[in-house]
Write an enzyme that holds these catalytic residues in place. Structure first.
Site, PDB file in Angstrom:
ATOM      1  N   LEU A 289       5.774  -7.705  -5.516  1.00 31.66           N
ATOM      2  CA  LEU A 289       4.523  -7.713  -5.405  1.00 31.66           C
ATOM      3  C   LEU A 289       4.093  -6.409  -4.671  1.00 31.66           C
ATOM      4  O   LEU A 289       4.937  -5.661  -3.832  1.00 31.66           O
ATOM      5  CB  LEU A 289       4.127  -8.406  -4.423  1.00 31.66           C
ATOM      6  CG  LEU A 289       3.585 -10.065  -4.848  1.00 31.66           C
ATOM      7  CD1 LEU A 289       3.813 -10.592  -3.856  1.00 31.66           C
ATOM      8  CD2 LEU A 289       2.482 -10.195  -5.984  1.00 31.66           C
ATOM      9  N   ASP A 290       2.805  -5.423  -4.615  1.00 29.96           N
ATOM     10  CA  ASP A 290       2.928  -4.059  -4.060  1.00 29.96           C
ATOM     11  C   ASP A 290       3.029  -4.719  -3.123  1.00 29.96           C
ATOM     12  O   ASP A 290       2.523  -5.349  -1.965  1.00 29.96           O
ATOM     13  CB  ASP A 290       1.776  -4.016  -4.152  1.00 29.96           C
ATOM     14  CG  ASP A 290       1.336  -2.872  -5.709  1.00 29.96           C
ATOM     15  OD1 ASP A 290       1.940  -2.698  -6.151  1.00 29.96           O
ATOM     16  OD2 ASP A 290      -0.165  -2.904  -5.801  1.00 29.96           O
ATOM     17  N   ARG A 291       3.348  -3.604  -1.832  1.00 28.50           N
ATOM     18  CA  ARG A 291       3.997  -3.908  -0.476  1.00 28.50           C
ATOM     19  C   ARG A 291       2.492  -4.445   0.527  1.00 28.50           C
ATOM     20  O   ARG A 291       2.459  -5.066   1.266  1.00 28.50           O
ATOM     21  CB  ARG A 291       4.154  -2.192   0.082  1.00 28.50           C
ATOM     22  CG  ARG A 291       4.433  -2.613   1.311  1.00 28.50           C
ATOM     23  CD  ARG A 291       4.539  -1.156   2.333  1.00 28.50           C
ATOM     24  NE  ARG A 291       4.766  -0.906   3.685  1.00 28.50           N
ATOM     25  CZ  ARG A 291       5.350   0.056   4.384  1.00 28.50           C
ATOM     26  NH1 ARG A 291       5.588   0.955   3.386  1.00 28.50           N
ATOM     27  NH2 ARG A 291       6.014   0.056   5.961  1.00 28.50           N
TER      28      ARG A 291
END
Length: 328
Positions: free
Chosen positions: A151-153
């Protein structure tokens, strides 16, 4: 895999011989890759030197880095001092402790966790500490913990971590076959049309001179991408939508929302300045993109399971401040 003497040493302790017995979960791996994961803190160059000098042996025999491990192989590792960097983890103990509360599902094969926004999935790119490092600190006795996907940060929500190699292989196969269903919730600018159910613009990654990576729509040179959408709730000047990424391109949902004129709230890369300011004035301090649920076939039971992650309180609080709009 049975590891002897895995307890971190103090400076006054002498390194001990380690014996590692390979089981069916670890069979088939190259020994160099296996040791990189098992002997954390030992540089790769040192592992190759130890193998070359016979300081690491399999079934009492010298072995090469490309040797593939067999079930019940016995690996002997000569005494070596492992420099484990525990300072990074110790400074983040509050984060590690909080993660225990975010575990949504756990058994002997996998963990599904509600990843907090702002936390990278792993160290790197200037970060020495990420979610996977925190989980390893939380579960020091776990044989292995590996990310199944990412997942993106700044995105929160369901993230799956494998505890066995067989589970990792099984879930990766499901991802390749597109039998894993991931649903996201996003708060976007404007009124999303109920007729806009699919976005299929191709996407291309661009690396800027600054080193920053941005994704743009490029229907000639880009990679095929598809996201399906459904409106959950219309608000004044905003919409809460459910997004289902059929493909898994970098920043896919964020760019597909932006290209249709519905940027996600507080998206630092692809956002709309005026909309973001409005949402910030109501208390939003993060990207409003949340992996709300994930559904897959369990690697052992072969049963379909669905895990849901609740929105964090700050996002729920924001939605309550917004004025609902009627459908038309």
């Amino acid at each position: 895999m049975i590891v002897v003497n895995k307890v971190p040493m103090t400076d006054t302790e002498k390194p001990q011989v380690r014996f590692i017995k390979v089981d069916s979960e670890d069979a088939g791996q190259r020994i160099d890759n296996f040791l990189m994961k098992t002997l954390k803190g030992v540089p790769k160059s040192m592992l190759y030197r130890l193998l070359r000098k016979g300081e690491i042996r399999v079934n009492k025999k010298r072995t090469k880095p490309e040797y593939k491990l067999q079930n019940e192989d016995l690996i002997r590792v000569a005494p070596i001092r492992v420099s484990e960097n525990t300072n990074v983890v110790s400074t983040q103990l509050n984060v590690v402790a909080n993660l225990e509360q975010q575990i949504l599902f756990e058994d002997d094969r996998l963990i599904v966790i509600n990843k907090p926004s702002g936390m990278a999935v792993h160290g790197g790119s200037g970060l020495s500490f990420g979610l996977i490092e925190a989980l390893r600190a939380l579960r020091p006795d776990a044989r292995m913990l590996e990310l199944v996907h990412r997942l993106d940060r700044d995105t929160s929500g369901c993230l799956v971590v494998a505890k066995k190699r067989s589970a990792l292989r099984h879930l990766h196969e499901q991802l390749r076959n597109k039998t894993v269903q991931k649903y996201y919730h996003a708060l976007v600018k404007g009124r999303w049309s109920s007729k806009l159910t699919r976005v299929t613009d191709a996407l291309k990654k661009n690396d800027l001179k600054s080193g920053e990576r941005v994704v743009v729509v490029d229907n000639i040179n880009g990679k095929a991408a598809e996201t399906r959408y459904k409106v959950i709730q219309h608000y004044k000047n905003a919409s809460l939508v459910r997004a289902f990424p059929v493909t898994g391109r970098t920043h896919q949902i964020r760019v597909h929302c932006q290209t249709k004129g519905h940027a996600i709230a507080c998206d630092a890369k692809y956002g709309h300045e005026d909309f973001d300011q409005e949402m910030k004035s109501l208390g939003l301090k993060r990207l409003f993109l949340h992996a709300a649920s994930i559904e897959f076939t369990h690697p052992l039971s072969e049963q379909r399971i669905k895990v849901e992650a609740p929105l964090e309180p700050s996002l729920e609080k924001l939605l309550k401040k917004l004025t609902k709009a009627t459908a038309h």
